[in-house]
Motif scaffolding. Structure first.
Motif, short mmCIF file in Angstrom:
data_model
loop_
_atom_site.label_atom_id
_atom_site.label_comp_id
_atom_site.label_asym_id
_atom_site.label_seq_id
_atom_site.Cartn_x
_atom_site.Cartn_y
_atom_site.Cartn_z
N ILE A 115 0.82 -1.22 0.00
CA ILE A 115 0.00 0.00 0.00
C ILE A 115 0.85 1.26 0.00
CG2 ILE A 115 -1.62 1.32 1.42
CD1 ILE A 115 -2.85 -1.41 2.18
N ALA A 116 1.87 1.31 0.84
CA ALA A 116 2.63 2.54 1.04
C ALA A 116 3.75 2.78 0.04
CB ALA A 116 3.19 2.58 2.46
N LYS A 117 4.38 1.71 -0.44
CA LYS A 117 5.55 1.87 -1.33
C LYS A 117 5.19 2.41 -2.72
CE LYS A 117 9.47 -0.64 -3.21
NZ LYS A 117 10.02 -1.96 -3.47
N PRO A 118 4.18 1.85 -3.42
CA PRO A 118 3.87 2.36 -4.76
C PRO A 118 3.52 3.85 -4.78
CG PRO A 118 2.74 0.28 -4.39
CD PRO A 118 3.33 0.71 -3.08
N GLN A 119 2.90 4.32 -3.71
CA GLN A 119 2.51 5.73 -3.63
C GLN A 119 3.62 6.60 -3.04
OE1 GLN A 119 -1.38 6.22 -1.81
NE2 GLN A 119 -1.88 4.11 -2.34
N LYS A 120 4.76 5.97 -2.72
CA LYS A 120 5.90 6.66 -2.12
C LYS A 120 5.50 7.42 -0.85
CE LYS A 120 8.60 6.82 -6.29
NZ LYS A 120 9.37 7.56 -7.24
N ILE A 121 4.72 6.73 -0.02
CA ILE A 121 4.31 7.28 1.28
C ILE A 121 5.31 6.85 2.34
CG2 ILE A 121 2.54 7.26 3.07
CD1 ILE A 121 0.51 6.75 0.77
N ALA A 122 5.62 5.55 2.34
CA ALA A 122 6.51 4.97 3.35
C ALA A 122 7.02 3.64 2.84
CB ALA A 122 5.76 4.80 4.67
N LYS A 123 8.02 3.10 3.57
CA LYS A 123 8.56 1.78 3.24
C LYS A 123 8.87 1.05 4.53
CE LYS A 123 11.96 -0.67 0.46
NZ LYS A 123 11.28 -1.92 0.76
N ALA A 124 8.50 -0.24 4.55
CA ALA A 124 8.76 -1.09 5.71
C ALA A 124 10.03 -1.90 5.45
CB ALA A 124 7.58 -2.03 5.94
N PHE A 125 10.93 -1.90 6.43
CA PHE A 125 12.20 -2.62 6.35
C PHE A 125 12.24 -3.66 7.46
CE2 PHE A 125 13.00 1.60 4.66
CZ PHE A 125 13.81 1.38 3.56
N PRO A 126 12.52 -4.93 7.13
CA PRO A 126 12.66 -5.93 8.19
C PRO A 126 14.07 -5.91 8.79
CG PRO A 126 12.86 -6.98 6.04
CD PRO A 126 12.58 -5.51 5.79
N GLU A 127 14.15 -6.06 10.11
CA GLU A 127 15.44 -6.22 10.81
C GLU A 127 16.47 -5.17 10.41
OE1 GLU A 127 15.90 -8.59 13.22
OE2 GLU A 127 13.90 -9.41 12.89
N LEU A 128 16.10 -3.92 10.47
CA LEU A 128 16.99 -2.82 10.08
C LEU A 128 17.53 -2.12 11.33
CD1 LEU A 128 18.08 -0.92 7.78
CD2 LEU A 128 16.06 0.48 8.23
N ARG A 129 18.84 -2.01 11.44
CA ARG A 129 19.43 -1.32 12.58
C ARG A 129 19.17 0.17 12.47
NH1 ARG A 129 24.58 -3.36 13.56
NH2 ARG A 129 23.60 -4.59 15.16
N CYS A 130 18.65 0.73 13.55
CA CYS A 130 18.36 2.17 13.64
C CYS A 130 19.17 2.70 14.82
CB CYS A 130 16.88 2.41 13.87
SG CYS A 130 15.80 1.74 12.58
N VAL A 131 19.97 3.72 14.56
CA VAL A 131 20.84 4.28 15.60
C VAL A 131 20.37 5.70 15.89
CG1 VAL A 131 23.22 4.88 16.20
CG2 VAL A 131 22.78 2.90 14.74
N PHE A 132 19.91 5.91 17.12
CA PHE A 132 19.43 7.24 17.52
C PHE A 132 19.29 7.29 19.03
CE2 PHE A 132 15.83 4.53 16.96
CZ PHE A 132 14.98 4.86 17.99
N GLY A 133 19.41 8.47 19.58
CA GLY A 133 19.22 8.65 21.02
C GLY A 133 20.16 7.82 21.88
N GLY A 134 21.36 7.53 21.37
CA GLY A 134 22.34 6.78 22.15
C GLY A 134 22.17 5.28 22.11
#
Length: 185
Positions: free
Chosen positions: A55-74
């Motif tokens: 739903i979200a990717k074709p319309q370039k609204i958002a993208k879901a990533f599995p098991e993606l490292r996110c580094v923020f807030g320490g």
């Protein structure tokens, strides 16, 4: 599994360590290796990613990533699914997707494994909300419920036919029953 360093390390030192399988996270000065996903966990993860991306990717609204490292807030966390609004997806000057995501996800989804503690997993979602995430889900397949964390760090339980909140702008209607029905093949 928690790995304790002989001396405390920094997040920068953690990020220089070799990757592990399953992935390791850096939370509150501790290195913790994620639990290896099992059948239910994997099924929910792949179906959620596919459903959101259809739903979200074709319309370039958002993208879901599995098991993606996110580094923020320490911290360096690896949500089961990290959803980013299209315009926030880190890119290289060439336009290609970046390898490092040093920002919070707009929506983080965690799936509780049998040997995980609610407090630890919920803590990651609360950290996401504290640093800007709009939404967090914590799926518990054992009791077929989903805890939802909003941007104000409020937690609400959803069960049965409750319609789940999704990231603003994504035209997706899901109930708790629909999500857990994916476990029956």
């Amino acid at each position: 599994m928690t790995v304790t360093a002989i001396r405390p390390i920094t997040i920068d030192e953690f990020l220089q360590l070799p990757e592990t399988k399953p992935a390791s996270e850096f939370i509150n000065g501790q290195i913790t290796q994620k639990t290896m996903p099992q059948g239910e966990h994997s099924q929910l993860q792949i179906d959620l990613c596919e459903t959101i991306n259809q739903i979200a990717k074709p319309q370039k609204i958002a993208k879901a990533f599995p098991e993606l490292r996110c580094v923020f807030g320490g911290l360096a966390i690896v949500p089961e699914i990290a959803i980013f609004r299209w315009e926030r997806i880190p890119r290289l000057p060439s336009g290609r997707i970046a390898n490092r995501f040093e920002i919070y996800p707009d929506w983080a989804i965690e799936i509780l494994s049998p040997d995980q503690k609610y407090k630890q997993v919920l803590g990651k979602l609360l950290h996401c909300a504290e640093h800007g995430s709009e939404l967090g889900w914590l799926l518990d397949a054992e009791d077929e419920s989903i805890l939802v964390v909003d941007s104000d760090r409020r937690v609400k339980e959803f069960t049965y036919s409750d319609r789940l909140p999704v990231l603003t702008g994504i035209d997706l209607e899901l109930t708790v029953e629909q999500v857990f029905s994916w476990l029956s093949l």
